[in-house]
Design a protein around this motif. Structure first.
Motif, short mmCIF file in Angstrom:
data_model
loop_
_atom_site.label_atom_id
_atom_site.label_comp_id
_atom_site.label_asym_id
_atom_site.label_seq_id
_atom_site.Cartn_x
_atom_site.Cartn_y
_atom_site.Cartn_z
N VAL A 165 0.86 -1.18 0.00
CA VAL A 165 0.00 0.00 0.00
C VAL A 165 0.90 1.23 0.00
O VAL A 165 1.93 1.26 0.69
N TYR A 166 0.50 2.23 -0.76
CA TYR A 166 1.30 3.43 -0.90
C TYR A 166 0.56 4.65 -0.36
O TYR A 166 -0.67 4.74 -0.43
N LEU A 167 1.32 5.58 0.14
CA LEU A 167 0.80 6.89 0.51
C LEU A 167 1.65 7.92 -0.21
O LEU A 167 2.82 8.13 0.14
N GLN A 168 1.08 8.53 -1.24
CA GLN A 168 1.76 9.58 -1.97
C GLN A 168 1.47 10.92 -1.31
O GLN A 168 0.30 11.29 -1.15
N MET A 169 2.50 11.63 -0.94
CA MET A 169 2.37 12.90 -0.24
C MET A 169 3.03 13.99 -1.06
O MET A 169 4.24 13.95 -1.29
#
Length: 126
Positions: free
Chosen positions: A78-82
């Protein structure tokens, strides 16, 4: 056993971007909900977002439009692009797993997640 490892944190200047990864093992990602949380120095942990096969939650207003969540079931990640990071985004970011295949509520709550990663530090500073 369920195991989660976050990576991708680091030091970034205001306005910069980071992509956090949550690598899952010991379970099939598609059957779980995965939440992102963060805890800033001296502050309580807050829910960021959640993703599941049945949909994702939105982000708090402070992050909406800047952060996005995604998942790659084949990679169990799972990715969190910030993007457009601000100093107030400085925190330890955690991912966590809920054994139910859907996200609960508007934002993720700690009590709904039984397995947690170790966290990855994000520091936004000039």
């Amino acid at each position: 056993q369920v195991h989660l490892v976050e990576s991708g944190g680091g030091l970034v200047q205001p306005g910069g971007s980071l992509r956090l990864s949550c690598i899952a093992s010991g379970f099939t990602l598609d059957y779980y909900a995965i939440g992102w949380f963060r805890q800033a120095p001296g502050k309580e942990r807050e829910g960021v977002s959640c993703t599941s096969r049945h949909g994702d939650t939105d982000f708090p207003d402070t992050m909406k439009g800047r952060f996005t969540i995604s998942r790659d079931n084949a990679k169990n990640t799972v990715y969190l692009q910030m993007n457009s990071l601000k100093p107030d985004d400085t925190a330890v970011y955690y991912c966590a797993a809920d054994s139910r295949p859907f996200c609960i509520g508007i934002i993720p709550r700690e009590q709904d997640f039984g397995a947690w990663g170790q966290g990855t530090q994000v520091t936004v500073s000039s």
